[in-house]
Motif scaffolding. Structure first.
Motif: not given
Lengths: 478, 81, 244
Positions: A111-131
């Motif tokens: 499960x690590x590979x797509x969990x890590x991908x999920x991390x990256x994509x979630x951070x990409x979504x998160x970063x948009x908001x404060x920006x």
């Protein structure tokens, strides 16, 4: 998908050899016919929502953040709620890839590979908001202490700045960690791919990986060190996000309990999202041999444990506001429970306090439909938690004259739905172009499951000829 | 028929065979040897006499450099452009 | 199976890795370099003016005081660019047929101002007042470079915020006797018997380049001026002092 499956002790089910694992994992990427209608539907819906978000952002940049519901006194609204929510979701990936690696938990491998991908994509979504919340995203570089002509350095005493560093470090380390783990699998795709263009792309990304013993040795050394770097990040990133609130002197925010309970909440929401993705994906791509009921059961247990910590946090908040004897703290709790946002608080208690209690029952943990529904409750609950924390405290501060009510606009909703679309789009795009399961780690797991990989010493041992099905080597890569 | 031998390649069906062979080859005094595998077989690199001290040193020195660099971010009112 | 990449690709791979490590640093260096270059700051860049006015000729050779043209510098926020009438106060009598001065005469006749190109400009979000800086003894050259030596006007210093703050954080490095602000130009007048005579080292530096690092004695004098003016050093660098 069948609702009930047998719980099995083995982490790899069925009769698998190195070759069948390799073929199964690579096939998803190399065989374009392996993608089904659900994939296309998810991808397209995600893509459309992403376009919607693009329009919202264009309008936002043109008109300013006044189009959101944020206004005095509620200067933080859905933007910060969504930011904290997405960042939290990312945490499961890092926990699985780093902490479970250091703890030598073999069940992380599939499960690590797509969990890590999920991390990256979630951070990409998160970063948009404060920006976007800054209102002038093109000035975002001001947040970094670059050598400027303004004699200005960012305010290092502000938790908002700590956030900048926490999130950027988190995104960088997660991306590097993810890519490093991908290299051997990219090399495998390079060798198996028939299309010369894909061969070239995978080959360039694999950076000349040949699977030599010296490669593996350096790889493992680097990987474990990155895991060491990521481990404190799991705890620090959401602690720092919680400081955004805890450092502020506002009733309901100024709580020392925040860091641990935010971190637990992050892992909790993260595992809910991993399960939300894993349950359908393993059925659509027939990965039930690799992501077994045992994996799902363990993830549900982690969710239950962290959920209990989060619920304990809610109880503590209530207790301490009463025990403090401080009129503002007591009133804050009263407003949360019985104020204009009371509905959100009780929904939160239902989603994060009551519903996860069903996970005590093994029958529910192995019932995929029930588990999937519980995960949705958890995601909603974690969103509501941030909603309650942010809006109630901001609209009910010390002076009744500055009380207010927060109402989101369609642009708030558009941004949120848009990031969900972006996440879906990226996630399903990833499933198509990169191996969703760590190919070589599964092969290594199979090797260890046969009981021979434990001997790390130099002693030669007798070959056991009767390990049928497990002994076939991966001919092409030797 | 007297073509020079540049190298010898052997394929092993089992990781453990590879490990045994690596140890033997090293004991025989061969040093320009490499073993390839689709997943890490622990002990093979060590059996062939490799160590990854370079990776460790690079990481350590990068860490020190990063740490020192981090201190440079500390605000300093007196610095000029 | 044929090789995908030629051995040459190795150099490309190594180069990419090096670029990945050094690229951000290079970008930062280029960014800091470009933002400080005169390409960006316009320091020393001569603007296209309707009339090739020479400060060097009018100040250093003829000895006209700054305030003759920039008449409001002592008592208003703006130093003010002179109206055509100021030019014509002399040029109605001398060089009356000079083709170079045709735009000035045209402006006077048609009663339309000359469109000078602005050389020194603070951004609109900055509140700047000339008079207070003159009243605290800051010579023109400290901010504008040695204007009296410019054949054609150009920006003398880059108006970086850190540069403003250099004084606003340490005013004792710059404040001086307000009575001496304009007198040093007289002493530097060309072709006179007191050309560069009896100038203090600090005054000489300021006249020549606007750059001077004060000695401990000069700093002590600066401190005394700070005290005399009642400058509150602590609030002088507050945001609102300039960004009102």
């Amino acid at each position: 998908m069948s609702a009930r499956e047998k719980l099995n002790d083995d982490l790899i089910l069925g009769k698998h050899t190195f070759r069948t694992i390799n073929d199964k994992v690579n096939n998803v990427v190399l065989n374009q016919n392996s993608h089904t209608i659900p994939w296309a539907v998810c991808f397209m819906v995600g893509f459309m929502l992403l376009q919607l978000m693009g329009l919202v952002i264009l309008w936002l940049l043109y008109r300013g953040i006044g189009i959101w519901g944020v206004n005095n006194p509620s200067m933080w609204g859905w933007d910060i709620i969504n930011f904290v929510w997405w960042i939290g979701i990312g945490h499961a990936g890092t926990l699985i890839s780093a902490i479970l690696l250091l703890l030598k938990q073999s069940w992380r491998n599939s499960i690590n590979r797509f969990a890590e991908a999920m991390t990256l994509f979630a951070v990409a979504c998160a970063g948009l908001f404060p920006l976007l919340h800054t209102g002038r995203p093109y000035m975002a570089y001001w947040m970094f202490p670059y050598p400027n002509v303004l004699a200005m350095t960012p305010n290092f005493r502000s938790p908002l700045l700590w956030d900048v560093f926490a999130i950027s470090t988190y995104a960088t380390v997660s991306a590097v960690f993810w890519f490093l783990g991908l290299i051997p699998d990219l090399a495998s795709l390079r060798d198996k791919s028939k299309n010369p263009i894909f061969k070239g792309i995978f080959g360039a990304l694999a950076m000349g990986w040949r699977g030599a013993a010296s490669h593996w040795q350096r790889y493992e050394s680097a990987y474990i060190m990155l895991a060491g770097l990521s481990t404190p990040l799991v705890l620090s990133v959401h602690s720092i996000v919680s400081f955004d609130f805890a450092v502020a002197n506002l009733p309901g925010w100024h709580v020392t309990l925040f860091p641990p309970y935010f971190v637990a909440g992050a892992v909790y929401a993260g595992f809910a999202m991993v399960l939300t993705l894993a349950i359908p994906v393993r059925a659509w791509y027939n990965m039930k041999d690799f992501i077994t009921m045992r994996h799902i059961d363990w993830m549900a247990k982690v969710m239950l444990a962290t959920g209990l910590i989060v619920f304990y946090g809610y109880l503590c908040e209530g207790f301490f506001s009463w025990y403090s004897g401080n009129v503002f703290e007591i009133d804050m709790m009263r407003f949360r429970m019985f104020g204009p946002y009371g509905w959100a608080y009780w929904m939160l208690i239902l989603c994060n306090g009551i519903v996860p209690q069903f996970l005590w029952f093994p029958k529910i943990r192995t019932n995929l439909v029930a588990l999937f529904i519980i995960c949705q409750f958890v995601s909603l609950g974690m969103w509501l938690e941030r909603f309650v924390i942010i809006t109630v405290s901001l609209t009910r501060d010390f002076l009744p004259s500055s009380w207010g009510y927060f109402t989101p606009t369609i642009y708030d909703i558009g941004m949120f739905v848009g990031t969900v679309g972006q996440f879906t789009f990226l996630m399903f795009g990833f499933l198509r172009v990169l191996p969703m399961i760590n190919n070589f780690e599964m092969k290594e797991l199979l090797y260890r499951m046969t009981g021979r990989g434990h001997h790390h010493g130099h002693t030669a041992h007798a070959l056991e000829p009767d390990l049928a099905g497990h002994t076939a080597g991966d001919g092409e890569e030797h | 028929m007297s073509q020079p031998i540049y190298a010898i390649v052997a394929e092993f069906g089992d990781p453990d065979d590879l490990l045994v062979a690596a140890e033997k080859v090293y004991a025989e005094g061969y040093r320009k040897v490499e073993a390839y595998s689709p997943f890490p077989v622990h002990g093979v690199a060590e059996a062939l006499g490799n160590d990854c001290s370079k990776t460790r040193w690079t990481c350590f020195l990068s860490g020190v450099a990063g740490g020192l660099g981090g201190y440079q971010l500390a605000p300093d009112d007196t610095r000029s452009v | 199976m044929a090789q995908i990449f030629h051995p040459r690709a190795n150099i490309l791979a190594k180069f990419s890795l090096i670029l990945l490590a050094t690229g951000p640093l290079l970008l930062l260096l280029i960014g800091t370099g470009v933002s400080r270059a005169s390409y960006n700051t316009k320091v020393g860049m001569v603007a296209d003016q309707p009339v090739p006015f020479s400060h060097e000729h009018h100040v250093s050779e003829l000895g006209i005081d700054c305030r003759y043209c920039h008449s409001n510098v002592e008592n208003s926020a703006h130093a003010t660019v002179p109206p055509t009438e100021t030019c014509m106060s002399c040029h109605s009598q001398i060089w009356t047929n000079s083709p170079l001065l045709e735009p000035v005469r045209q402006s006077y006749k048609t009663n339309t101002p000359i469109k000078w190109a602005q050389v020194n400009k603070v951004p609109e979000f900055v509140y700047f007042n000339h008079s207070i800086h003159i009243k605290r003894g800051l010579n023109c050259n400290i901010c504008h470079g040695s204007v009296q030596q410019m054949q054609l006007a150009s920006k003398g210093k880059a108006f970086f915020m850190v540069w403003c703050l250099n004084c606003h954080r340490n005013p004792e490095k710059f404040v001086n006797d307000p009575d001496k602000v304009f007198s040093i130009y007289e002493k530097g007048l060309k072709g006179t018997d007191h050309e560069y005579a009896d100038l203090l080292p600090e005054e000489r530096d300021i006249l020549n380049s606007g750059e001077h690092t004060r000695t401990p004695e000069e700093l002590a004098k600066g401190e005394a001026w700070v005290k005399k003016f009642g400058i509150k050093k602590k609030q002088l660098a507050d945001c609102w002092i300039c960004h009102r």
